[in-house]
Structures are given as C-alpha cells and as structure tokens.
Design a protein around this motif. Sequence first.
Motif, short mmCIF file in Angstrom:
data_model
loop_
_atom_site.label_atom_id
_atom_site.label_comp_id
_atom_site.label_asym_id
_atom_site.label_seq_id
_atom_site.Cartn_x
_atom_site.Cartn_y
_atom_site.Cartn_z
N GLN A 271 95.95 99.49 25.09
CA GLN A 271 96.33 100.34 23.97
C GLN A 271 97.84 100.27 23.72
O GLN A 271 98.63 100.04 24.65
N PHE A 272 98.22 100.49 22.48
CA PHE A 272 99.62 100.79 22.18
C PHE A 272 99.86 102.24 22.58
O PHE A 272 99.53 103.17 21.84
N ASN A 273 100.41 102.45 23.76
CA ASN A 273 100.67 103.82 24.23
C ASN A 273 101.94 103.91 25.09
O ASN A 273 102.10 104.84 25.87
N ASP A 274 102.84 102.93 24.92
CA ASP A 274 104.11 102.93 25.64
C ASP A 274 105.24 103.16 24.64
O ASP A 274 105.04 103.17 23.43
N ARG A 275 106.46 103.33 25.16
CA ARG A 275 107.62 103.49 24.29
C ARG A 275 108.64 102.40 24.57
O ARG A 275 108.95 102.08 25.71
N TRP B 110 110.39 103.69 19.84
CA TRP B 110 109.32 103.08 19.05
C TRP B 110 108.05 102.93 19.88
O TRP B 110 108.10 102.68 21.10
N LEU B 111 106.91 103.02 19.22
CA LEU B 111 105.62 102.76 19.85
C LEU B 111 105.53 101.28 20.21
O LEU B 111 105.89 100.41 19.41
N ALA B 112 105.01 101.00 21.42
CA ALA B 112 104.93 99.62 21.89
C ALA B 112 103.88 99.53 22.99
O ALA B 112 103.20 100.51 23.32
N THR B 113 103.76 98.34 23.56
CA THR B 113 102.99 98.16 24.78
C THR B 113 103.75 97.23 25.70
O THR B 113 104.43 96.30 25.24
N GLU C 195 95.55 101.99 19.52
CA GLU C 195 94.88 100.77 19.09
C GLU C 195 95.13 99.63 20.08
O GLU C 195 96.18 99.57 20.74
N ASP C 196 94.16 98.74 20.20
CA ASP C 196 94.25 97.59 21.09
C ASP C 196 95.20 96.55 20.48
O ASP C 196 95.03 96.18 19.31
N ARG D 167 95.18 90.12 20.35
CA ARG D 167 95.80 88.86 20.77
C ARG D 167 97.32 88.86 20.61
O ARG D 167 97.97 87.83 20.82
N TRP D 168 97.89 90.02 20.23
CA TRP D 168 99.34 90.08 20.10
C TRP D 168 100.03 90.19 21.44
O TRP D 168 101.26 90.02 21.51
N SER D 169 99.31 90.50 22.50
CA SER D 169 99.97 90.60 23.81
C SER D 169 99.13 89.97 24.91
O SER D 169 97.99 90.38 25.15
#
Length: 301
Positions: A137-141, A163-166, A244-245, A248-250
Amino acid sequence: MSFLYDAAKRDTPITEDAIASNPDIAKQLQARLSNFWLLSEPDGKWGPKSKRALATFKAFKGIQEEGLGKATASSLINTDPHLLIRGWYLDGSWASRTVMWYVLHNFYISTNPGEINICYFRGLNRDGTWNGNAPFQFNDRRMIWVCNRNDQGLLVPHFKGNWLATCDPGEYYWEHPMNDSGCADIKAWQYQAWSTGMHHDQFALIQTGNITVLRGPDRVPDTGDDFCVDQHSVGHGQDFNFGEDPGRWSAGCQVGASRREHDQEFMPLVQSDPREKASPSRYKHWTAVINGDDFLSMFPG
C-alpha cells in the motif's frame, strides 16, 4: 519531583529494580521523562520502555552511570526540555523528534543554509500517527526537513515537504521478484546513496551508492550499489491515494504517490540544495528510512 532532589543528594544511585518496586517513584520519574517526549502517559509500571527512555536521556546528556544517580537526577531537574540536545531548540514536534532519532542513531544531519535532509517514515500518516503499515500500500511518508537558526543561534528543524509514498514493493513484484533471492525491501537506516538522474522517463534520485535491502519473506540481507532502488514516482498525471497498491511502480524503490508532487515539489527541493547545485548529478544525497512504529515507541511526543 521531590524524589529527584533526594536522588541528586544520595551517594548511592537508586537502582532500576528499586524504582520498579515503587509505583509512586516510577510514576514521578516517568512524568519527568515524558517532559522530554521520551514517554507517553506515566502509569507507574517501570518496564522496558521506561528503562529505554531513561537510557536515552542519559545518552543525550552523555551520562554514564547505573540507575538513577546524582548526575542523572541533577540533569533531569536542571535540563530545559527544549535544550535537551546541545545546539538545538526542540519543541516535541514531529520534526524535533526526528532530530532526536537522528542524533541517537548517529545519522548525518545537513545543517547549513539551503541543505535538505530526506527521510521516509514507514506506516505513518500525514500527521505523524501510526496507520498499521499494511503491506502493498501507499501508506508511508516521504519527508524533506531543513534547519534554521533562532535568535539565540540554536538550530530549529522544520519540514518543508510531507508527501504520501511507499518504501516497499507492490504486490506484483513481491510475487514476481526481479532477483532470484527475492524482492528487495530497503532496510531501515541512513544511506548516502542517491544522485539526480533519469528513472526511465522521469527525473528522480537514482541509486549510486551502497544500501542494504532485505530480500523475500526470509528477509535475507543484501548490500550493494546496483539494485536500481531509486526515489521516483508514478506515471504522468497519476495520483494514487492512501491504501492503494503501487502495483508495478515499485519493486522496492521509494515511490511518491503523486507524479505532480514529485515533479513540482520534491525534485525542485532536491535541486535547490547547494551541494546539488555545485555538483549536479554527482552529489550523493543522504536519505534515512525509519520504521514508524519504532519511532513512535521511542519518541511518542
């Protein structure tokens, strides 16, 4: 703090076992440690977190003694929490507690005018609270923080970007790793390992130095400078939401959830750093990755 005044006069330190056996004393000591943002609400139970908080206070003050001795008690009485760390003015904010984390872990801090510090927090919300850090998930900063000086010449930290990140791989590459040893998941620490460059079609921070990743479900450590673990973003015009997942971006990169924020906010701040200006695409930027649950456990605010 009457017992602290008594401890400051004693020739024999009060042992931590003695503190644990007296809930009233334990609660008073916890209350004082909470003034330094090292504990949350005092409960009179002197356990591992309380012991660590006392040890952390001693580390910041350079005190080497067992238990609660004269030096520790005197320092607890006389130290202004805002001046806990020499040269800094702290206020218990997320930025101030980030400084505390950096100093305690001997991380490098950029303090000159215009210099930035890049930091990722796993599992924290925009306001610094814990969100559970669910996988895929995008749930990091993604954070950038800087230092200014106040009228007394003390360093004061503050965030310039949040900013929201992973920091972690999406489900696709976890299930379909690009490396036979498993998908990369960067180990929480600080590394000087990224320079500006191109990640496919986007301007980003490209891995140019050694980092350590943990591969696959067995978390096998692997260190190298050629993992292509970059700090980039998503596709043109894309803006992912919390939870959100990354898809393939990460495959283990540090990925900003909004391409607009990456292009118009994050990278311009990176380029504004005088070290980057002096040596574009050659200067290696420092970046820290911090597990949010560990951070809040140690510095709850």
